[in-house]
Design an enzyme around this catalytic site. Sequence first.
Site, PDB file in Angstrom:
ATOM      1  CB  CYS A   1      -0.975  -0.048   1.187  1.00  0.00           C
ATOM      2  SG  CYS A   1      -2.304   1.152   1.067  1.00  0.00           S
TER       3      CYS A   1
ATOM      4  CG  HIS B   1      -3.430  -3.509   3.470  1.00  0.00           C
ATOM      5  ND1 HIS B   1      -2.406  -2.865   4.114  1.00  0.00           N
ATOM      6  CD2 HIS B   1      -4.164  -2.541   2.878  1.00  0.00           C
ATOM      7  CE1 HIS B   1      -2.510  -1.552   3.922  1.00  0.00           C
ATOM      8  NE2 HIS B   1      -3.576  -1.331   3.166  1.00  0.00           N
TER       9      HIS B   1
ATOM     10  CD  GLU C   1      -0.718  -5.327   6.022  1.00  0.00           C
ATOM     11  OE1 GLU C   1      -0.649  -5.859   4.898  1.00  0.00           O
ATOM     12  OE2 GLU C   1      -1.068  -4.129   6.189  1.00  0.00           O
TER      13      GLU C   1
END
Lengths: 239, 745
Positions: A86, A203, A205
């Site tokens: 990002c 994302h 994560e």
Amino acid sequence: MKFAIVVFPGSNCDHDAYHAVRHVLGAEAECVWHKDEDLRGADAVVLPGGFAHGDYLRTGAIARFSPVMRGVTRFAAAGGPVLGICNGFQILLEAGLLPGAMLRNRSLRFQCEQVHVRVEQSDTPFTGACRIGQVLRMPIAHGEGSYYAEAETIARLEAHRQVVFRYVTGAGEVSGEANPNGSVAAIAGLCNEARNVVGLMPHPERACELALGSADGLALFESAVRAVAGRTAPAGSRV
Amino acid sequence: MAIDSAVLERHGLTQDEYARILEALGREPTLTELGIYSVMWSEHCSYKSSRVHLKTLPTAGSRVLQGPGENAGAVDIGGGLAAVFKIESHNHPSFIEPYQGAATGVGGIIRDIFTMGARPIALLNSLRFGSIEHAAGRRLLAGVVAGIAGYGNSIGVPTVGGEVEFDESYAGNPLVNVFCLGVVPARDIVLASASGAGNPVYYVGAKTGRDGIHGATMASAEFDESSAEKRPAVQVGDPFMEKLLLEACLEVMRTDALVGIQDMGAAGLTCSTCEMGSRGGAGIEIDVAHVPQRETGMTPYEIMLSESQERMLLVVHRGREAEVERIFERWDLHAVRIGEVTATGRLRVLHRGEVVADIPNRSLTDEAPVYRRPIREPAYLADARTLALDTLSPPSPTDALYRLLAYPGIASKRWVYRQYDHMVRTNTLVPPGMGAGTVRIKDTPRALALSVDGNARFVYLDPAQGARLAVAEAARNVACAGALPIGATNCLNFGNPERPEIMWQLAQAVEGIGDACRALDIPITGGNVSLYNETDGRAILPTPVLGVVGLLEHADRVVSRPFKAAGDAIVLLGGWGDGELGGSAYLKVVHGLLRGRPPALDLARERALQLLLVEGATERLCRSAHDCSEGGLAVTLVESCFDSGLGLEVDLPAASAPDAPAFREPATLFGESASRVVVSVDAAHLDGLLARAAAAGVPAAAIGWTGGDVVRIRLDGRLVVDERLASLEAAWATAIERRFARTAA
């Protein structure tokens, strides 16, 4: 295996990246402050999401001048695996480690939602554990994530197989509706020509635990562990 | 400058209040002192109209670690941790400048939370607008949502829930109430108290400008045609600066160098200095010449009253200055020493060594005026409470259902929450739109479910009952997630308290909140009052908003709204209700009426229902749970299908409706009787759930099954709704987007 998570002032997914690699994956991880050039002997570097330096001027425009980026650039030049997520991807673009730029989303609004991306290349350090064509479910959360590059650059990216992720439907098809932000060629993620620097807008994560809606993103970090093991150990010496 | 009646009026002070100032000081005030009194004695800071009522609220409980009076309340959530939370309004600024008004509202409430030492982990908001059929309403909604997103997303605190409602009364006075929650080890809670004469007082954060001067006074006055000219009083937010402050302050708090800390919110430097001194029984002396300023030629008056954002006031232990300064420097922030703590109990302000204000702290805080304003039951009530259903002719149930689903207050808020980062910090177990926003607490097995609710139509028709219903609904929502409600915060949005009718609404509503909180064992740990919500003499609907925090002992047992599997039994918990349509969304949307009496509420039964829901989740009996509120049972059932891909088939007994036989169907389907929840349960667990309900004294009835791609609702065996799920879901999912798309085209 040790990840360095770079912390810029305004990074806000640094804790999340740390949590994913340290607590979910079980790798070593250390946060590195943007004023440090030294990456503390990390095997892989993550530039996390957020709003580095407030994203004032332009996303990632100020962060590229942080001292840590000299360390990251050297690390990348030496073939070290670097993942920009990002805002981290935006910083890699501004730093010239990846080509192209980000425009505002087609909607002109911030968008936070689950999307699907298709893995286009499996010979990068962050996709080695994936199959080509595999569809991953991960969230996006950005206002400026519409990837843009001139036609020649796109052609070069395609020719060199540098498009790593594309926005697709759940069934793996590229379509206008499945492209959440109007990115050129539905590009969600890229790598450099040397293939060790990868950036993506979604994302991973945030998609490492089923309780949060998806665990598909874990594959990127597992890939890095595998890649680093392959780099540091002679083939066949690890199980 | 002579202090005459014109000067007093500009400062929103009465002659009586001025007499009290003369008495407190024993002399005439300077202009700076007058400005200080005017903001501290404003409604916004002093709660002078509401305080006598607020004192009646239950604020104690075995889990309460901090009640009202600090920057935020705190409750014990087990494992040595505290949840710190509060709700606050930013209504007036958001009307004048929607983006910045809403953004700085978010910034303000986040500061309140980290000022207590807690890391903010969740935001919610409760919003009210006029109709979005008008461009003005859409502009306000779009601006407010973008402002909340712009600030919250950037600082990295997820917005995990909220509510949006619409009524013409908010067209010129939208409501923006923002809730924030943070977590901190209970022993590390930091208080906003100054003590220890000689300890240095530090200023850190953004520089002081002329923005926001008299913001607190503005929030204490009605709007009129000239309000648009008040734009300069709205502050501009800088979420990046606040992110730096957040991280740096939390780091400073991990040392023991800090005595106390407070953010500069409403009334800025004035409020933070006198309140910190007052709480610690100390005085503070500062020289405003040391205050970092971003404009030239600022007077002490302007510096003391500025509401520039992202500023903090700290008291540090003498001798530990370098340590604290070093931490801030690391974050590129400059902590500036502007004064010190004294033993005088006075706020003393110097300007280049010359005294410009010298005021006993307590006269600004604890001894500020308190009014028991006259109250009178409003005349509108007698008529508004009558409801002659027999004069109306209802449309078909299917037609009414579609209209309710497409009504923006009920329709999916995806257009809104998609703009909020609701996932950052990777704790969000139940995202917006899927039930009560639920965040896990990492390193523990626990999670917190959060809900903000208020139904102003009910409050308008019966303020005490409407407020009870608001508490019950917010608590029921977290209980649906499987969480035990353990604490609440309230935001009271009303009109001009100098009108006895408005004051009556406020007094009644506070009484209702108190009743419900006592019965449901949910202490109020703080909150906010926003009065003078009027434009050109027309008040908003009285709107108390409740924020309730619920605790889940097992994060992995959280329950969300959508059905989970085909063939599950659908159970209505809480009984059939009495087909109550008074104040319902049905009457508003289908018949354009705000009439009748709000539903009855048996608080003991409500409590039993909530405990049953918590038990049902803990024992993994309920696979989904959804509260019956706006739109009644039919909307609740259909919403349980949405996002699940599962239809349903149910059979319900029709309500009696003796006065209006034509309304038996609408009353059953769309009546908003309280204390009801639709749950789905694995067929194998159905008997177990019904047995537990019976033991708990909660009425429960199996009404049908999940599955298929059609929604079939029967009343007494007769099919009244038979629609494709996809068609119903489309009407609901895109209603708000469609209204914006129309304008873009």
